[in-house]
Every structure is written in structure tokens, then in C-alpha cells.
Design a protein around this motif. Structure first.
Motif: not given
Length: 339
Positions: A130-139
């Protein structure tokens, strides 16, 4: 039809079984509620499925420090590298779903491995997490050797088309986002160009600068110093918005490739079956941390674009979307795990 009642007591056996099932269900529900009510009451282990020093590790340690404060219990980071992130991910997938073992996941990489290693991986990325949260991304950014006569992505495509079979690109592994970006460019533009796999993006960038490769896609932090030093030519950032570190470099959409967006996405995952209240608390504390200027500054130094708050349900849909997206690319490009 024979009766299921006991001949002497007159008690219906089916009623007894139903009552027992109800008690069991109630006990499980109460147990889950009890866990959620007291969570956390001991140390939480955040498993990072890669070696120390990489993006996943750094992001994990930034979050672990914030969660330790927000949750009131220490969150320790344990690096469990191996098999492209599979060893650490598997350990969390098989852990007790009680919120005390969580995964700092590289969602894009895990999603490609889910297809490339299908049948070998001992967990199901979507069903077991279960994904608790998407933190971010690196382009990612497309870059070329300075000897290549291309200052834009369209010029690179024209150069490859004029030199079929003579242009190659590098990547840091079969399922790495770096490779996926170049494979998408290759597919969309019908290019005759080959991937040269490396054990990490560092050696690939070294060979790109030396002229052994002609182009590649890599995370902005990995190639920024070489772009600024004039050793690599930036062509386009594979994101929806321009990167603040490269304000003069267009996005792939601006460069004429609207369907060529590739970022390396990171998130916190827990074993499936973790109480919803625990997941919700973890979600709230993560996004609370991501609103702090000092945390955003730390992540920004790693090239991470923080994610706007998502519910756990929306975060899980994001994970499913990653798996679906890369499965299509892998199938269309006929990418194999050992290439």
C-alpha cells in the motif's frame, strides 16, 4: 434432509459456526484498531533497498528524521541493497503489516522491475504493498556529447535518422528510468540506435563525455555539473515543467515531444493489510514534513520536486499507473532484464 442440530442440545451447528466466525472477525477488527490506536509505540524501521549515498537513501534519511519528530518514535534507516532493489522491497512485502517496517521506495524502478523480473520477483508490487505517500520525483534530462551537432531534441533525432546504427546511448541498467526515457524517444521517433548498459549512471556519463556514447538521459543532479562545465549539451528536460537548475532548457513537450515525460518517482510504501489508520497517520506526517521550507530545501539539493499531497488511495493509483506505463514501454521496445 438431515438436521445440523445437536440431537440433545437442539443447538444449530450452523448458528454456532456463524457465531464463531463473527467473534473471529470482531477480534481481528479490534486487533487492528488496537494497533492503530497505539501506533507507534516502538521504533520504526525504514528499509532503503539501495546502497547508502544514492537518491533513495538520501531522501529516506531526510524523511526518517522528520518522521521521528512527528511520530514521537525513532525511525531508523536500514540499507538492504541487492537485486536492483528487490531484496529490500521483498523484506518489507513479507513483513508484518503493523506499520513498524516501511519501504522508502524508488517507485519507477520498482515498477519496471515488476515487469522485467516477472516470475522471478517474490512479491507483487501492487497487491503486496500500500503506498502511504508519493514523496516526489527527480526529472531526467536528455544530454548529448558536445561533438554531436545537435542543440535540441529534434536536431538529435534528425542526426540519428541521418546516421542509422551509428549512434548509441547509455543507461544505468535494463529497467532504469534513464533507459526508459531513451527507449521512449527511440520508439516515438522510430530510431535505429542501440542501448549500451552500464552498472550505474556514473560510468555511462564518463563514457558519454569521452565520446564512446552520443547521448543519454539522466537525472538532472547527475549531469548538472557537466552541463554547466560545458562538457555535455542539454537538449530537453523530460518533465512537465522546466527544472529550476536549468531554466533555459525546454521541457520535452516544449521541444515537440508531448508524450515523452519521464521522472524517477519516490514514495513510502507499507505491507498490504496495514491498518488504514496507521497509513493515514503516516501519510499526514509525510506531507506535513513536505510543507517545511527546510525539508524542501534539502530535497531540492537532490533535484527532488516535492509531491503535492495525495490520499493513500490516490498514491496507490499512482503506483498502479507507473506499473502499467512501463509495462507497455518494455513490451513495445522488447526490453529484456539481462540487456
Amino acid at each position: 434432509m438431515p438436521s445440523s442440530s445437536h440431537p440433545k442440545s437442539g443447538v444449530d451447528r450452523r448458528q454456532v459456526l456463524a457465531a464463531a466466525a463473527g467473534v473471529a472477525a470482531s477480534s481481528l477488527a479490534l486487533g487492528g484498531s488496537a494497533v492503530a490506536a497505539t501506533w507507534p509505540d516502538k521504533v520504526i524501521t525504514m528499509i532503503v533497498p539501495f546502497s547508502p549515498g544514492g537518491a533513495t537513501d538520501i531522501i529516506g534519511r531526510i524523511l526518517a528524521a522528520e518522521l521521528s519528530t512527528g511520530l514521537g518514535k525513532q525511525v531508523i534507516v536500514e540499507n538492504r541493497a541487492g537485486a536492483g532493489g528487490n531484496l529490500g522491497a521483498q523484506a518489507v512485502a513479507k513483513a508484518a503489516p503493523d506499520g513498524y517496517t516501511i519501504l522508502m521506495g524508488a517507485m519507477t524502478s520498482h515498477s519496471t522491475i515488476a515487469t522485467l523480473e516477472k516470475g522471478k520477483v517474490r512479491y507483487d508490487l501492487v497487491k503486496d504493498f500500500q503506498t502511504a505517500a508519493v514523496v516526489g520525483s527527480v526529472p531526467l534530462v536528455f544530454v548529448a556529447n558536445t561533438s554531436v551537432p545537435a542543440k535540441s531534441l529534434k536536431e538529435l533525432v534528425a542526426y540519428i535518422q541521418a546516421n542509422p546504427g551509428k549512434v548509441s546511448f547509455g543507461s544505468s541498467g535494463a529497467g532504469a528510468p534513464q533507459r526508459m526515457a531513451s527507449e521512449m524517444l527511440k520508439l516515438q521517433s522510430k530510431l535505429a540506435t542501440d542501448n549500451i548498459p552500464y552498472r550505474g549512471s556514473g560510468p555511462a556519463v564518463t563514457d558519454l563525455i569521452a565520446g564512446q556514447l552520443q547521448f543519454m538521459a539522466d537525472t538532472v543532479p547527475a549531469v548538472l555539473q557537466f552541463i554547466k562545465g560545458g562538457k555535455l549539451t542539454p537538449l530537453a528536460v523530460a518533465a512537465s515543467t522546466r527544472d529550476p537548475n536549468l531554466p533555459d532548457v525546454p521541457t520535452t513537450a516544449e521541444a515537440g515531444f508531448p508524450n515523452l515525460e519521464v521522472t524517477s518517482t519516490f514514495g513510502v510504501l507499507v505491507p498490504a493489510g496495514t491498518p488504514a489508520e496507521v497509513v493515514a497517520r503516516l501519510n499526514a506526517e509525510i506531507y506535513k514534513a513536505l510543507r517545511k521550507p527546510e525539508v524542501l530545501a534539502q530535497l531540492g539539493q537532490q533535484g527532488v520536486v516535492a509531491q503535492a499531497p495525495l490520499t493513500p488511495a490516490a498514491a496507490q493509483e499512482r503506483l498502479k499507473g507507473e506499473v502499467t506505463k512501463w509495462a507497455k514501454v518494455i513490451a513495445a521496445a522488447n526490453i529484456k532484464a539481462d540487456e
